[in-house]
Design an enzyme around this catalytic site. Structure first.
Site, PDB file in Angstrom:
ATOM      1  N   PRO A 264      -1.970  -0.931  -3.223  1.00 13.35           N
ATOM      2  CA  PRO A 264      -1.793   0.425  -3.770  1.00 13.35           C
ATOM      3  C   PRO A 264      -0.173   0.381  -3.613  1.00 13.35           C
ATOM      4  O   PRO A 264       0.459   0.123  -2.648  1.00 13.35           O
ATOM      5  CB  PRO A 264      -2.278   1.260  -2.819  1.00 13.35           C
ATOM      6  CG  PRO A 264      -2.356   0.468  -1.478  1.00 13.35           C
ATOM      7  CD  PRO A 264      -2.377  -0.920  -1.881  1.00 13.35           C
ATOM      8  N   ASP A 265       0.575   1.361  -4.591  1.00 16.25           N
ATOM      9  CA  ASP A 265       1.955   1.849  -4.181  1.00 16.25           C
ATOM     10  C   ASP A 265       1.955   2.684  -3.111  1.00 16.25           C
ATOM     11  O   ASP A 265       0.815   3.204  -2.527  1.00 16.25           O
ATOM     12  CB  ASP A 265       2.369   2.536  -5.461  1.00 16.25           C
ATOM     13  CG  ASP A 265       3.782   2.438  -5.697  1.00 16.25           C
ATOM     14  OD1 ASP A 265       4.672   2.297  -4.532  1.00 16.25           O
ATOM     15  OD2 ASP A 265       4.663   2.713  -6.773  1.00 16.25           O
TER      16      ASP A 265
END
Ligand SMILES: *[C@@H]1O[C@H](CO)[C@@H](O)[C@H](O)[C@H]1NC(C)=O
Ligand SMILES: *[C@@H]1O[C@H](CO)[C@@H](O)[C@H](O)[C@H]1NC(C)=O
Ligand SMILES: *[C@@H]1O[C@H](CO)[C@@H](O)[C@H](O)[C@H]1NC(C)=O
Ligand SMILES: *[C@@H]1O[C@H](CO)[C@@H](O)[C@H](O)[C@H]1NC(C)=O
Ligand SMILES: *[C@@H]1O[C@H](CO)[C@@H](O)[C@H](O)[C@H]1NC(C)=O
Ligand SMILES: *[C@@H]1O[C@H](CO)[C@@H](O)[C@H](O)[C@H]1NC(C)=O
Ligand SMILES: *[C@@H]1O[C@H](CO)[C@@H](O)[C@H](O)[C@H]1NC(C)=O
Ligand SMILES: *[C@@H]1O[C@H](CO)[C@@H](O)[C@H](O)[C@H]1NC(C)=O
Ligand SMILES: *[C@@H]1O[C@H](CO)[C@@H](O)[C@H](O)[C@H]1NC(C)=O
Ligand SMILES: *[C@@H]1O[C@H](CO)[C@@H](O)[C@H](O)[C@H]1NC(C)=O
Length: 808
Positions: A264-265
């Site tokens: 994930p960012d």
């Protein structure tokens, strides 16, 4: 993602429901309904051996150890695991001493040279490897360029999916070949920075648009060896990208056969099972604690098979990259010295000089480009030279303070910002060259500079060198301007200064005065007295915010001020994204324009190489330059729901359909030579394939295997009809039968070729099955429409030189 942010320090986000979402997966997946590698739903091809090693390793672990792997923890014992060491960077290592500052990707794309782009990504990857990093937050295919104001456009390729796809594939292959794991980002439909945090906007696009435009380059990347994907901060159709079953389990893993892990960012994971079941493979222990995950298996909210799959997907890339060979140097601190740059500066200068686009050139009467040893030359604008304190100022991630930069700009901001060991600005090589060529050079390295009132050196009348004959304009008075003071000024009126005369005669300010070279230091005065006037302009942007303008008034005023006085005004611009030029582009005194993205540490050398003709420009536009900013269909979306209603019609696809007059078309770029094209011919190279509406191959890395097979070939000849060697980018545009619902014509091939003066070369475009397919939404498959195709070859999207048709 920001380099300094740990993946474990992810903040909570509320309001998103846990649980398995309903999936509209468009391809069959494993027996469980989830794309689990162990089910063999995808032929892993070149990654098969790595999968076997990963599976064997994971099979020997406890669930506790598997949970450590997927949350980035280490363990030792009979089996041991060290998390990959990650770092941001597309154009060099972000925030690291002693590394190369590579050409920004928006510029590298303008080379239209896949081999060069691959070489740059390999060199970048090599520096990461040598510094001890083995997971690069790497190439960016999202943003693609829907929004011309998009803050992160310097990191990405082009709004054209085909061009982006070819280069994204090369980027993944190049970086991976350095022996590290490459993460493509920001998946998916992540087209702007405004409202980006924590799902602040939802990108809503239909299937056709997503498949044909935004997912397209990720397919090339997966085929090219991409082993990690970073899901973005945005939502897609309302669901967070990192919790979105359809885009992760569906598009990415089921349609593209992606074999690696999704991470994930920052702040983009919000739940434990919502994310894990949707396809996120790496995440935070804040959500994925041992307790929660083990209990999830007990209660059936999660499965053992999925946990095994997550661990395997995290480990497979490690083996694929060969990181188990024990050869990689230890990671060092970001300020320690290690010699990793080798000869990369040569490559950077080559990429940068090929990235420069000659938009306009009137080289009649010794004006325009290439420069022909001007006796006098003036440089204008802050972008011509160094900024006062540079070159490694940290550009704010929260938004750049202005859309222009007060110095030479050669990189984007935020996690895509290059770390410069040095920065060659145009000022340096142009000064050196003026010295070598026996010319004179002067400058105003400020866009708005006006000379202070010149007390002490009055003009007042009659000053200056008389003249009237020669190349400097006559008429005005000499001397330093001013009304009072003690120095009487040079007398004027009669012309003893032979040839080339400085202006004289009248009274008052302006012109040359005391001592001959002591000109009034002003933009108009330098412009008036120079054979060549080079004006430098830029636009900056980076992670965290979008641009607020596509043209800048202060810079445009400077260009106009120079052009009013100088009939040989050359504009050099380096921009974060599309730049509107209409404030001055039609002025005949503007004889030449060089346009590019942000060029990296060798920027000034590359610009000088092209200005002087040491490199013949061969860059081509990777976006359309409109006449007005408001002509672009898709400005930054300011609301939380961003509907991609324009569908597949972005950039030239939209302008072509609207018949909107534009300034310069996608694909445009001139040379110091010229090219003529021969007839275009088309041949079917796989009749069997064309006979089938849908692909028949099995799922492998990148999609159905036969999507990548050549089905037709298009050929022509290109002749260099000018006087110097040059390189042309011949472009293939295809028009589809109606059923395919395609734009008027779309790029589906390009070949860059260097040709000596007077010589010809054969050019062949290899068209793959996917290149003549459209997304059949009802069937959820790529399909070839029946009917007539036009295969047009040109020097830009609007400069078509020949075409052929084919009926399928
Ligand atoms: C799945 O497709 C159906 C019908 O096309 C649609 O109503 C539904 O919203 C879709 N679900 C998701 C998660 O996209
Ligand atoms: C988003 O919604 C559109 C329209 O219903 C649909 O065509 C598309 O498949 C959806 N995409 C995702 C990722 O849910
Ligand atoms: C587990 O699944 C059940 C049944 O669907 C649901 O009620 C519960 O909220 C889920 N628990 C978590 C932690 O997601
Ligand atoms: C850089 O050096 C390598 C060998 O170390 C060589 O293969 C490569 O061609 C060189 N590149 C350039 C651009 O000079
Ligand atoms: C440019 O010149 C103007 C006017 O002389 C001055 O106000 C401004 O501070 C200068 N800008 C820079 C960056 O030096
Ligand atoms: C001229 O001299 C007067 C009186 O000394 C002074 O006020 C004025 O500023 C001067 N003007 C210039 C342009 O130097
Ligand atoms: C200019 O002309 C005047 C009158 O004709 C003459 O006296 C003077 O010497 C000339 N000056 C020069 C520099 O030739
Ligand atoms: C003025 O120009 C003419 C034509 O180019 C030239 O013959 C002549 O010598 C010039 N005169 C001076 C004083 O330079
Ligand atoms: C072009 O430059 C000349 C000076 O060389 C000037 O007289 C003219 O007005 C300029 N033209 C324009 C359109 O600015
Ligand atoms: C031609 O296409 C068929 C069907 O896609 C495929 O099986 C075959 O391998 C292809 N032949 C070549 C030479 O690519």
């Amino acid at each position: 993602m920001k380099a300094t942010t740990s993946l474990h320090a992810l903040a909570a986000l509320s309001g998103v429901a846990d649980g398995l979402a309903t999936r509209n997966s468009s391809a069959p997946v494993g027996a469980t309904g989830l794309p689990l590698l162990a089910d063999g739903y995808v032929d892993l091809g070149v990654a098969s051996a790595a999968f076997e090693k990963a599976k064997t390793f994971v099979d020997g672990l406890t669930n506790e150890q598997k949970i450590k792997i997927i949350t980035g923890s280490s363990f030792t014992g009979s089996s041991s695991w060290t998390p990959l060491s990650s770092k941001d960077g597309v154009a060099g290592i972000n925030m690291q001493f002693f590394v190369s500052g590579f050409t920004m990707i928006n510029a590298a794309t303008m080379t239209w040279n896949p081999d060069l782009v691959e070489a740059q990504f390999r060199a970048t990857g090599d520096e990461f490897y040598q510094m001890g990093y083995n997971l690069i937050m790497g190439p960016v295919a999202s943003p693609l360029g829907r929004d011309p104001y998009g803050g992160r456009l310097p990191e990405g390729f082009s709004p054209d999916p085909y061009l982006s796809g070819i280069l994204m594939g090369k980027a993944a292959a190049g970086m991976s070949s350095a022996g590290i794991v490459t993460a493509g980002r920001h998946y998916l439909l992540n087209e702007q920075e405004t409202n980006r945090m924590s799902g602040g906007y939802s990108a809503n696009a239909d299937d056709k648009t997503t498949q044909e435009v935004y997912l397209w380059p990720f397919a090339d990347a997966v085929k090219g060896g991409l082993m990690a994907v970073m899901c973005g901060m945005n939502r897609v159709n309302g669901s967070l990208s990192c919790e979105n079953d359809k885009i992760l389990n569906g598009y990415l893993k089921s349609d593209l056969g992606f074999p690696g892990f999704v991470l994930p960012d920052v702040n983009s994971q919000a739940t434990a099972f919502g994310s894990a079941n949707a396809g996120l493979d790496y995440g935070s222990s804040r959500y994925w604690s041992e307790e929660v995950m083990l209990e999830g298996i007990e209660t059936g909210n999660f499965t053992q098979a999925r946990l095994d799959d997550m661990a395997t997907r995290n480990v497979l890339p490690y083996y694929f990259a060969g990181l188990d060979d024990g050869q990689q140097p230890e990671k060092i601190s970001n300020t320690d010295y290690r010699n990793v740059r080798g000869n990369h500066s040569t490559l950077i200068r080559k990429v940068a000089s090929e990235a420069i686009i000659l938009l306009k050139n009137d080289n009649t009467n010794g004006r325009g480009l290439p420069l022909n040893k001007p006796r006098t030359m003036a440089l204008f604008g802050a972008h011509a030279g160094p900024c006062t304190a540079g070159p490694n100022q940290q550009f704010s991630v929260g938004g750049t303070p202005a859309d222009t930069y007060p110095g030479h700009l050669a990189t984007g901001g935020g996690s895509g910002q290059a770390s410069f060991p040095y920065l060659i600005t145009p000022f340096q090589p142009l000064t050196t060259r003026a010295a070598e060529d026996g010319g004179m050079i002067w400058w105003v390295l400020n866009n708005t500079y006006t000379a202070p009132p010149a007390a002490g050196f009055p003009g007042g009348g009659g000053g200056g060198f008389p003249g009237g004959n020669g190349s400097f304009p006559g008429g005005g008075g000499g001397g330093f301007p001013g009304g009072n003071g003690s120095f009487p000024g040079f007398p004027g009126g009669n012309g003893s200064f032979p040839g080339g005369g400085f202006p004289g005669g009248g009274g008052g300010g302006g012109g040359f005065g005391f001592g001959g070279t002591g000109m009034e230091p002003s933009i108009p005065n330098y412009a008036e007295n120079s054979e060549a006037c080079i004006v430098f302009i830029n636009s900056m942007s980076g992670e965290g915010s979008d641009r607020t303008e596509l043209a800048n008034e202060e810079q445009d005023d400077m260009v106009n001020t120079v052009a009013e006085k100088c009939s040989n005004t050359i504009v050099v611009g380096n921009f974060a994204g599309p730049r509107i030029l209409d404030a001055w582009i039609e002025n005949p005194n503007i004889t030449a324009v060089l346009y590019s993205g942000l060029l990296g540490q060798e920027s000034g050398n590359a610009i000088s190489d092209v200005l002087h003709g040491d490199v013949n420009p061969s860059g081509k536009l990777t976006h359309t330059i409109a006449k007005l900013a408001s002509d672009y269909p898709t400005p930054t979306c300011m609301t939380s729901e961003c509907n991609y209603d324009e569908g597949v019609f972005i950039d030239y696809r939209w302008f072509d359909a609207q018949i909107t007059t534009i300034r310069y078309p996608f694909g445009h770029g001139l040379s110091y030579t010229s090219f003529t094209y021969g007839d275009v011919s088309v041949s079917v190279t796989n009749q069997t394939a064309l006979g089938s509406r849908y692909p028949t191959g099995g799922l492998t890395l990148g999609g159905k295997a036969d999507l990548f097979d050549e089905v037709i070939a298009v050929s022509t000849t290109v002749q260099n009809s000018g006087a110097v060697t040059g390189a042309e980018v011949a472009q293939l545009y295809i028009s589809f039968p109606e059923e395919a619902e395609q734009p008027i014509r779309i790029l589906r091939g390009f070949v860059k070729i260097e040709i000596a003066a007077g010589e010809s070369a054969d050019v062949t475009f290899s068209v793959r099955r996917r290149d003549i397919s459209f997304w059949d939404t009802a069937a959820q498959k790529w399909a070839i429409a029946e009917g007539e195709y036009t295969l047009a070859v040109g020097s830009s999207s609007q400069d078509i030189r020949g075409s052929a048709t084919l009926t399928v």
